[in-house]
Design an enzyme around this catalytic site. Structure first.
Site, PDB file in Angstrom:
ATOM      1  N   TYR A 144      22.537 -17.609   7.676  1.00  0.00           N
ATOM      2  CA  TYR A 144      21.137 -17.917   7.390  1.00  0.00           C
ATOM      3  C   TYR A 144      21.055 -18.781   6.138  1.00  0.00           C
ATOM      4  O   TYR A 144      21.917 -18.741   5.280  1.00  0.00           O
ATOM      5  CB  TYR A 144      20.259 -16.673   7.308  1.00  0.00           C
ATOM      6  CG  TYR A 144      20.619 -15.587   6.330  1.00  0.00           C
ATOM      7  CD1 TYR A 144      20.482 -15.762   4.956  1.00  0.00           C
ATOM      8  CD2 TYR A 144      21.031 -14.332   6.788  1.00  0.00           C
ATOM      9  CE1 TYR A 144      20.757 -14.745   4.056  1.00  0.00           C
ATOM     10  CE2 TYR A 144      21.322 -13.308   5.893  1.00  0.00           C
ATOM     11  CZ  TYR A 144      21.174 -13.524   4.528  1.00  0.00           C
ATOM     12  OH  TYR A 144      21.453 -12.504   3.649  1.00  0.00           O
ATOM     13  N   CYS A 145      20.022 -19.614   6.090  1.00  0.00           N
ATOM     14  CA  CYS A 145      19.833 -20.599   5.022  1.00  0.00           C
ATOM     15  C   CYS A 145      21.111 -21.400   4.762  1.00  0.00           C
ATOM     16  O   CYS A 145      21.638 -21.423   3.644  1.00  0.00           O
ATOM     17  CB  CYS A 145      19.361 -19.918   3.735  1.00  0.00           C
ATOM     18  SG  CYS A 145      18.612 -21.057   2.529  1.00  0.00           S
ATOM     19  N   PRO A 146      21.647 -22.041   5.817  1.00  0.00           N
ATOM     20  CA  PRO A 146      22.903 -22.781   5.644  1.00  0.00           C
ATOM     21  C   PRO A 146      22.731 -24.009   4.767  1.00  0.00           C
ATOM     22  O   PRO A 146      21.662 -24.627   4.732  1.00  0.00           O
ATOM     23  CB  PRO A 146      23.262 -23.173   7.084  1.00  0.00           C
ATOM     24  CG  PRO A 146      21.929 -23.263   7.779  1.00  0.00           C
ATOM     25  CD  PRO A 146      21.090 -22.184   7.177  1.00  0.00           C
TER      26      PRO A 146
END
Length: 274
Positions: A144-146
């Site tokens: 997540y939130c790469p």
């Protein structure tokens, strides 16, 4: 010379007090410190902060087609939900996640974007230099939130870095997945996106979260770390990069600036019905 090398570092530890306020407080605080450092009213700042169970969305998340369904799911899992005042995508905060902020004076644009990210990466490597594990920076697909400065060990992400610039100040923020179940955190965000996107095609590409590519530092280093342990490492590392440490919360001069930034974030959240 490393950005971490500062004549004076101002230390602010909100790793305990942050548990008693909402996470929007920290984003208003960091904006305030960014303006203060940029304006020459404060030396560089190193701040630690922790909040109770919260999903922090980025601005792009606010454009999801069925956002309210995603928020309702987050609330059903006993998490607060806020949107921060910067880019990036949703992340999870809880009592096993330590957030660190470094605030530097920009000095006439001399701090490039990557230089800010590199400083935080250097700090984290220094904090855990006694472990025989390489900490790599590079996007971990499925997290997540790469981002290009995901921090990982053996291909598993434990931290993400973001950056914000205000009035000549540069704030570099990182979340460190210290302990607890990283896969459960990732599963929460995976389901949030499933409900908030509702299977629709969107112009913005949201991550297809794979909980298997994320892990806590405790898991990756095979040691029972606590947030308190890591705060200690943080303070010791900052001390080694400075001639002087000063401590203290927001000053009387900074307090009204903080109130103004907090009001802006609250208004953004109210517009999304949060």
């Amino acid at each position: 010379m490393s950005l971490l090398r500062q004549g004076t570092w101002r230390i602010i530890d909100h790793s305990t007090s942050g548990l008693y306020v909402r996470a929007i407080d920290s984003f208003a605080t960091d904006d305030t410190l960014c303006a203060a450092v940029g304006g020459g009213l404060s030396p560089a700042v190193a701040r630690a902060w922790v909040h109770k169970k919260t999903v922090v969305m980025g601005i792009q998340d606010g454009r999801l087609p069925y956002l309210q369904k995603g928020i309702d799911y987050v609330h059903s899992q006993d998490y607060d939900c806020i949107v921060r005042n910067s880019g990036g995508l949703a992340v999870v905060l809880d009592e096993g996640v330590l957030n660190l902020t470094l605030v530097f004076p920009e000095e006439n644009g001399k701090i490039g974007i990557n230089k800010g990210y590199d400083a935080m990466w250097e700090l984290i490597c220094h904090m855990f230099r006694d472990f025989d594990q390489e900490i790599e920076a590079g996007e971990i697909v499925g997290s997540y939130c790469p981002g290009s400065y995901d921090l990982s060990i053996h291909g598993k992400k434990f931290a993400g870095i973001s950056q914000r610039r205000i009035r000549g100040g540069v704030a570099v923020q990182i979340y460190l997945d210290v302990c607890g179940n990283a896969a459960d955190r990732a599963a929460l965000i995976k389901e949030f996106y499933a409900r908030a996107r509702g299977g629709e095609e969107t112009k913005f590409v949201y991550p297809e979260v794979n909980p298997a590519v994320m892990a806590s530092l405790s898991e990756l280093l095979e040691v029972n770390l606590t947030v308190e342990d890591v705060v200690g490492r943080f303070l010791q590392s900052i001390k080694s990069f400075s001639d002087e440490l000063v401590s203290g919360g927001l000053s009387g001069e900074e307090r009204p600036v903080y109130e103004s930034y907090l009001e802006r974030i609250q208004e953004r959240n109210e517009k999304l019905g949060i």
